[in-house]
Design a protein around this motif. Structure first.
Motif, mmCIF file in Angstrom:
data_model
loop_
_atom_site.group_PDB
_atom_site.id
_atom_site.type_symbol
_atom_site.label_atom_id
_atom_site.label_comp_id
_atom_site.label_asym_id
_atom_site.label_seq_id
_atom_site.Cartn_x
_atom_site.Cartn_y
_atom_site.Cartn_z
ATOM 1 N N VAL A 56 0.854 -1.181 0.000
ATOM 2 C CA VAL A 56 0.000 0.000 0.000
ATOM 3 C C VAL A 56 0.891 1.233 0.000
ATOM 4 C CG1 VAL A 56 -1.729 1.282 1.323
ATOM 5 C CG2 VAL A 56 -1.841 -1.219 1.203
ATOM 6 N N ASN A 57 0.587 2.193 -0.872
ATOM 7 C CA ASN A 57 1.351 3.427 -0.932
ATOM 8 C C ASN A 57 0.508 4.605 -0.462
ATOM 9 O OD1 ASN A 57 -0.290 4.201 -3.134
ATOM 10 N ND2 ASN A 57 1.145 3.376 -4.613
ATOM 11 N N GLY A 58 1.068 5.792 -0.523
ATOM 12 C CA GLY A 58 0.325 7.003 -0.173
ATOM 13 C C GLY A 58 -0.100 7.027 1.281
ATOM 14 N N ALA A 59 -1.322 7.451 1.505
ATOM 15 C CA ALA A 59 -1.859 7.611 2.860
ATOM 16 C C ALA A 59 -2.588 6.363 3.344
ATOM 17 C CB ALA A 59 -2.793 8.809 2.891
ATOM 18 N N GLY A 60 -2.418 5.248 2.673
ATOM 19 C CA GLY A 60 -3.137 4.033 3.029
ATOM 20 C C GLY A 60 -4.403 3.900 2.207
ATOM 21 N N THR A 61 -5.140 2.841 2.468
ATOM 22 C CA THR A 61 -6.364 2.584 1.717
ATOM 23 C C THR A 61 -7.273 1.671 2.522
ATOM 24 O OG1 THR A 61 -7.238 2.002 -0.463
ATOM 25 C CG2 THR A 61 -5.512 0.568 0.430
ATOM 26 N N GLN A 62 -8.348 1.262 1.909
ATOM 27 C CA GLN A 62 -9.288 0.337 2.529
ATOM 28 C C GLN A 62 -9.483 -0.877 1.638
ATOM 29 O OE1 GLN A 62 -12.540 3.203 2.887
ATOM 30 N NE2 GLN A 62 -12.269 3.170 5.115
ATOM 31 N N VAL A 63 -9.865 -1.987 2.252
ATOM 32 C CA VAL A 63 -10.240 -3.200 1.525
ATOM 33 C C VAL A 63 -11.759 -3.230 1.501
ATOM 34 C CG1 VAL A 63 -10.121 -5.712 1.436
ATOM 35 C CG2 VAL A 63 -8.204 -4.413 2.367
ATOM 36 N N PHE A 64 -12.325 -3.409 0.304
ATOM 37 C CA PHE A 64 -13.774 -3.416 0.116
ATOM 38 C C PHE A 64 -14.259 -4.818 -0.245
ATOM 39 C CE2 PHE A 64 -12.349 0.876 -0.777
ATOM 40 C CZ PHE A 64 -13.288 1.662 -0.118
ATOM 41 N N SER A 65 -15.520 -5.096 0.047
ATOM 42 C CA SER A 65 -16.116 -6.390 -0.269
ATOM 43 C C SER A 65 -16.447 -6.548 -1.751
ATOM 44 C CB SER A 65 -17.379 -6.606 0.567
ATOM 45 O OG SER A 65 -18.348 -5.620 0.253
ATOM 46 N N LEU A 74 -13.933 -3.763 4.618
ATOM 47 C CA LEU A 74 -13.518 -4.935 5.382
ATOM 48 C C LEU A 74 -12.323 -4.660 6.288
ATOM 49 C CD1 LEU A 74 -13.781 -7.558 2.503
ATOM 50 C CD2 LEU A 74 -15.489 -7.034 4.256
ATOM 51 N N ALA A 75 -11.471 -3.709 5.876
ATOM 52 C CA ALA A 75 -10.277 -3.395 6.669
ATOM 53 C C ALA A 75 -9.681 -2.079 6.210
ATOM 54 C CB ALA A 75 -9.237 -4.508 6.530
ATOM 55 N N ASP A 76 -8.994 -1.415 7.120
ATOM 56 C CA ASP A 76 -8.199 -0.230 6.798
ATOM 57 C C ASP A 76 -6.748 -0.663 6.720
ATOM 58 O OD1 ASP A 76 -10.220 1.823 6.797
ATOM 59 O OD2 ASP A 76 -10.352 1.535 8.969
ATOM 60 N N LEU A 77 -6.061 -0.249 5.647
ATOM 61 C CA LEU A 77 -4.674 -0.647 5.451
ATOM 62 C C LEU A 77 -3.760 0.567 5.501
ATOM 63 C CD1 LEU A 77 -5.079 -3.134 2.453
ATOM 64 C CD2 LEU A 77 -5.194 -3.612 4.905
ATOM 65 N N PRO A 78 -2.827 0.599 6.443
ATOM 66 C CA PRO A 78 -1.878 1.711 6.486
ATOM 67 C C PRO A 78 -0.820 1.580 5.389
ATOM 68 C CG PRO A 78 -1.432 0.168 8.267
ATOM 69 C CD PRO A 78 -2.675 -0.319 7.561
ATOM 70 N N THR A 79 -0.118 2.666 5.130
ATOM 71 C CA THR A 79 0.974 2.680 4.157
ATOM 72 C C THR A 79 1.966 1.562 4.480
ATOM 73 O OG1 THR A 79 0.738 5.052 3.928
ATOM 74 C CG2 THR A 79 2.815 4.110 3.183
ATOM 75 N N GLY A 80 2.410 0.868 3.449
ATOM 76 C CA GLY A 80 3.400 -0.190 3.608
ATOM 77 C C GLY A 80 2.842 -1.572 3.827
ATOM 78 N N THR A 81 1.537 -1.694 4.020
ATOM 79 C CA THR A 81 0.926 -3.006 4.242
ATOM 80 C C THR A 81 1.088 -3.871 2.996
ATOM 81 O OG1 THR A 81 -0.732 -2.057 5.715
ATOM 82 C CG2 THR A 81 -1.217 -4.225 4.798
ATOM 83 N N PRO A 82 1.553 -5.126 3.143
ATOM 84 C CA PRO A 82 1.643 -6.016 1.976
ATOM 85 C C PRO A 82 0.242 -6.443 1.507
ATOM 86 C CG PRO A 82 2.587 -7.066 3.935
ATOM 87 C CD PRO A 82 2.095 -5.729 4.351
ATOM 88 N N PHE A 83 0.082 -6.535 0.185
ATOM 89 C CA PHE A 83 -1.172 -6.978 -0.420
ATOM 90 C C PHE A 83 -0.832 -7.860 -1.612
ATOM 91 C CE2 PHE A 83 -5.001 -6.656 -3.063
ATOM 92 C CZ PHE A 83 -5.994 -6.859 -2.104
ATOM 93 N N ALA A 112 -3.804 2.673 -5.224
ATOM 94 C CA ALA A 112 -3.290 2.728 -3.854
ATOM 95 C C ALA A 112 -2.182 1.709 -3.614
ATOM 96 C CB ALA A 112 -4.423 2.497 -2.868
ATOM 97 N N LEU A 113 -1.777 0.972 -4.651
ATOM 98 C CA LEU A 113 -0.771 -0.085 -4.518
ATOM 99 C C LEU A 113 0.426 0.186 -5.421
ATOM 100 C CD1 LEU A 113 -3.156 -3.163 -4.762
ATOM 101 C CD2 LEU A 113 -2.210 -2.178 -2.661
ATOM 102 N N HIS A 114 1.580 -0.323 -5.000
ATOM 103 C CA HIS A 114 2.732 -0.341 -5.901
ATOM 104 C C HIS A 114 3.343 -1.739 -5.855
ATOM 105 C CE1 HIS A 114 4.772 0.719 -2.072
ATOM 106 N NE2 HIS A 114 5.795 0.063 -2.577
#
Length: 117
Positions: A56-65, A74-83, A112-114
């Motif tokens: 996850v890059n930038g200011a983070g993101t969310q996981v949607f259903s 479904l979840a809030d993902l902070p910057t750097g979270t692996p996906f 929101a990903l790199h």
């Protein structure tokens, strides 16, 4: 007409054995059309996919259903979270949070990903 014996693999049995395993769709990366490669032999789908590691890059993101911003979060993902991306379609990525089994499965905005090298 095709000879069935000619297209089957000799000595290999593809019979079903036992009851179906209950699946947890919130934590198991499987849809009707594809699944994570580690699930081959456990679930039956047309395609098995090797995940593409992202963060996850930038200011983070969310996981949607679902692949839309008005879907359940479904979840809030902070910057750097692996996906682990298993499918990219339009502006959405479908996959699983984390680097191992058990993470939340859902849709993340692809922007929101790199990709990891």
């Amino acid at each position: 007409m095709t000879d069935i014996a000619a297209i089957t693999t000799p000595g290999v049995s593809f019979g079903l054995a036992g009851p179906s395993e209950k699946l947890d769709p919130a934590h198991l990366p499987v849809r009707g059309d594809l699944a994570h490669i580690r699930l081959a032999g456990k679930v039956f789908v047309p395609h098995y996919v090797v995940p593409m590691p992202h963060r996850v890059n930038g200011a983070g993101t969310q996981v949607f259903s679902a692949a839309r911003t008005d879907a359940e979060v479904l979840a809030d993902l902070p910057t750097g979270t692996p996906f682990q991306v298993l499918d990219l379609a339009g502006s959405w990525a479908w996959g699983q949070v984390g680097t191992d089994e058990g993470g939340v499965v859902g849709y993340v905005p692809a922007a929101a990903l790199h990709a990891e090298p």
